[in-house]
Design an enzyme around this catalytic site. Structure first.
Site, PDB file in Angstrom:
ATOM      1  CG  HIS A 157     -22.507   4.387  53.972  1.00 14.22           C
ATOM      2  ND1 HIS A 157     -22.799   5.478  54.771  1.00 14.22           N
ATOM      3  CD2 HIS A 157     -22.581   3.311  54.785  1.00 14.22           C
ATOM      4  CE1 HIS A 157     -23.037   5.065  56.002  1.00 14.22           C
ATOM      5  NE2 HIS A 157     -22.929   3.760  56.043  1.00 14.22           N
ATOM      6  CG  ASP A 190     -47.882   8.994  55.116  1.00 14.94           C
ATOM      7  OD1 ASP A 190     -48.132   8.562  53.969  1.00 14.94           O
ATOM      8  OD2 ASP A 190     -48.771   9.356  55.912  1.00 14.94           O
TER       9      ASP A 190
END
Length: 461
Positions: free
Chosen positions: A171, A386
């Site tokens: 993170h 995608d």
């Protein structure tokens, strides 16, 4: 290994992990993180997961591309642009973190196969995914902060032809929007693009402390004198569940609000409702001071101008405080008024003050006692990723944390769109939480996940 249940078992087989290097030579340099990136509270690995259907509809014996190979190759090319993700962190003076970019270390990648279909997984595609540890295997020694891989990606083929892409990222190197930029770049390259539509920008110095640093705002999120009583935050036996809020649930909650608060955003209303129900469920002492925070982006109207493509941590989490009994006994509007005030604290000066606070105070962890934090990732367009097989059935944050809930966008199998909020609580507190929440949602059965199990067998290919 998960415990067997009445559900059918399935097997996950994985190959030995490998390191994926940038496809071309990249700069060999050391890049400093910002003074917002390297605070103690971000020194952990953040998991994301995405589920994709088999969209190959042609008949015959045609051989279709393998998603593992396609994504692995695209990953190597994406790392040419995001080459710091292939580096390793090291710590300098005053615990300052920096990335050693050598181009020779890489991102961890695991290829796996599971003999189960996407349909059979059912509700498990919703966060918190009960099989995350199997779709994102924790390679021993890989989840540290210093000298460890910054990212792990596992691609798991399913028997239906669908697949799962799970990733874990340090993170300190990026936030949810940053990981979207990176995964979206992999997807664009997998579909034939020569370069990313979001050009990555480092420029971490934008969010560094001033010289000399000076704290000019009150930062209750780091105040260790608030919420010092015994709370569930130290409870080890926690369970995770997700709660779906569609149009009907949100309207039911709004009926508990006075007219002057009806203009509140859906996000604000949900935070206030969850905070109130959670406070009642966790049975804090009446006079205990509690905090609620939510993450506010740095680049708002009053914030810091960040360049497009910036993928560092770019938010703060201002807090509101109240005695527990006031949250519990007052109408929902009381909690909502406090939540609405949080955003008014955010400004460029507040962000500068947070960075200065990190340097002056030694990069502390935010306080967890009596502190409820909400992260809204519903605006991050994970659903647009995608890899060449169409958009995901679900993509986003994989699980909650003990004192942190995540809001994500989710579309049910019925087609109803809404917000899914993950909650982590001890078992008895979770029961109380659900009962309190039902009072606000009209006791309509909500889509709840998190407690279903399959028997899972793990083996090596």
């Amino acid at each position: 290994m998960a415990q067997p249940s009445s559900q059918a078992s399935f097997t996950v087989r994985r190959q030995e992990p490998r390191l994926i290097l940038p496809a071309k030579p990249t700069p060999s340099e050391v890049k400093q993180l910002s003074d917002l990136d390297d605070q103690e509270g971000l020194r952990f690995h953040m998991p994301f997961i995405a589920f994709f259907r088999n969209t190959n509809k042609k008949g015959g014996n045609e051989t279709y591309p393998d998603p593992v190979k396609v994504i692995r190759d695209a990953l190597a090319h994406a790392l040419v642009y995001y080459y710091p993700l292939a580096g390793r962190l090291k710590e300098g003076d005053s615990r300052k973190l920096m990335v050693d970019c050598t181009g020779e270390l890489g991102v961890l990648f695991i290829e796996a196969v599971a003999d189960i279909t996407l349909e059979h997984l059912g509700d498990a595609i919703q966060p918190p995914c009960p099989y995350l540890e199997h779709f994102l295997y924790d390679i021993p020694g890989s989840s540290g902060i210093i000298g460890c891989p910054l990212m792990l990606i596992q691609v798991t083929r399913l028997t239906c032809g669908g697949f799962i892409v799970a990733t874990r990222v340090n993170h300190t190197i990026t936030d949810a929007l940053g990981i979207f930029y990176f995964l979206n770049t992999i997807g664009e390259i997998a579909r034939g693009a020569n370069e990313p539509s979001y050009r990555p920008v480092w420029k971490r110095e934008i969010l560094n402390a001033r010289d000399p640093p000076r704290v000019t705002c009150v930062h209750r999120e780091y105040d260790t004198t608030v919420g010092t009583g015994a709370t569930m935050d130290t409870h080890a036996d926690l369970i995770d569940k997700s709660f779906f809020f569609g149009f009907q649930e949100i309207n039911c909650i709004r009926k508990h609000l006075p007219s002057h608060l009806q203009s509140s955003s859906t996000f604000e209303v949900l935070i206030a409702c969850i905070w109130k129900c959670r406070t009642i469920a966790t049975e804090h002492k009446p006079n205990e001071m509690l905090r609620v925070s939510y993450m506010v982006g740095a680049g708002g109207k009053r914030g810091i101008k960040l360049p497009p493509g910036y993928y560092g941590n770019a938010y703060a989490m201002p807090s509101a405080i109240s005695k527990a009994e006031l949250v519990c006994k007052n109408p929902l509007g009381y909690a909502l008024e406090l939540v609405r005030k949080i955003k008014t604290q955010m400004s460029e000066e507040y962000m500068r003050s947070v960075a200065d606070y990190m340097v002056i105070k030694g990069r502390p962890h935010y306080s967890t006692a009596g502190h409820f934090i909400v992260a809204d990732s519903s605006r991050v367009p994970f659903r647009e990723i995608d890899f060449g097989w169409g958009k995901p059935v679900y993509a986003g944050v994989a699980k909650a944390a003990p004192n942190t809930s995540f809001c994500v966008r989710f579309k049910k199998s019925t087609g109803e769109d809404g917000i899914l909020i993950q909650v982590s609580l001890p078992l008895q507190a979770m029961d109380r939480f659900e009962k309190e929440l039902a009072k606000f949602t009209g006791e309509r059965p909500m889509h709840v996940t998190g407690d279903k199990k399959h028997a899972i067998i793990i083996s090596m290919l």
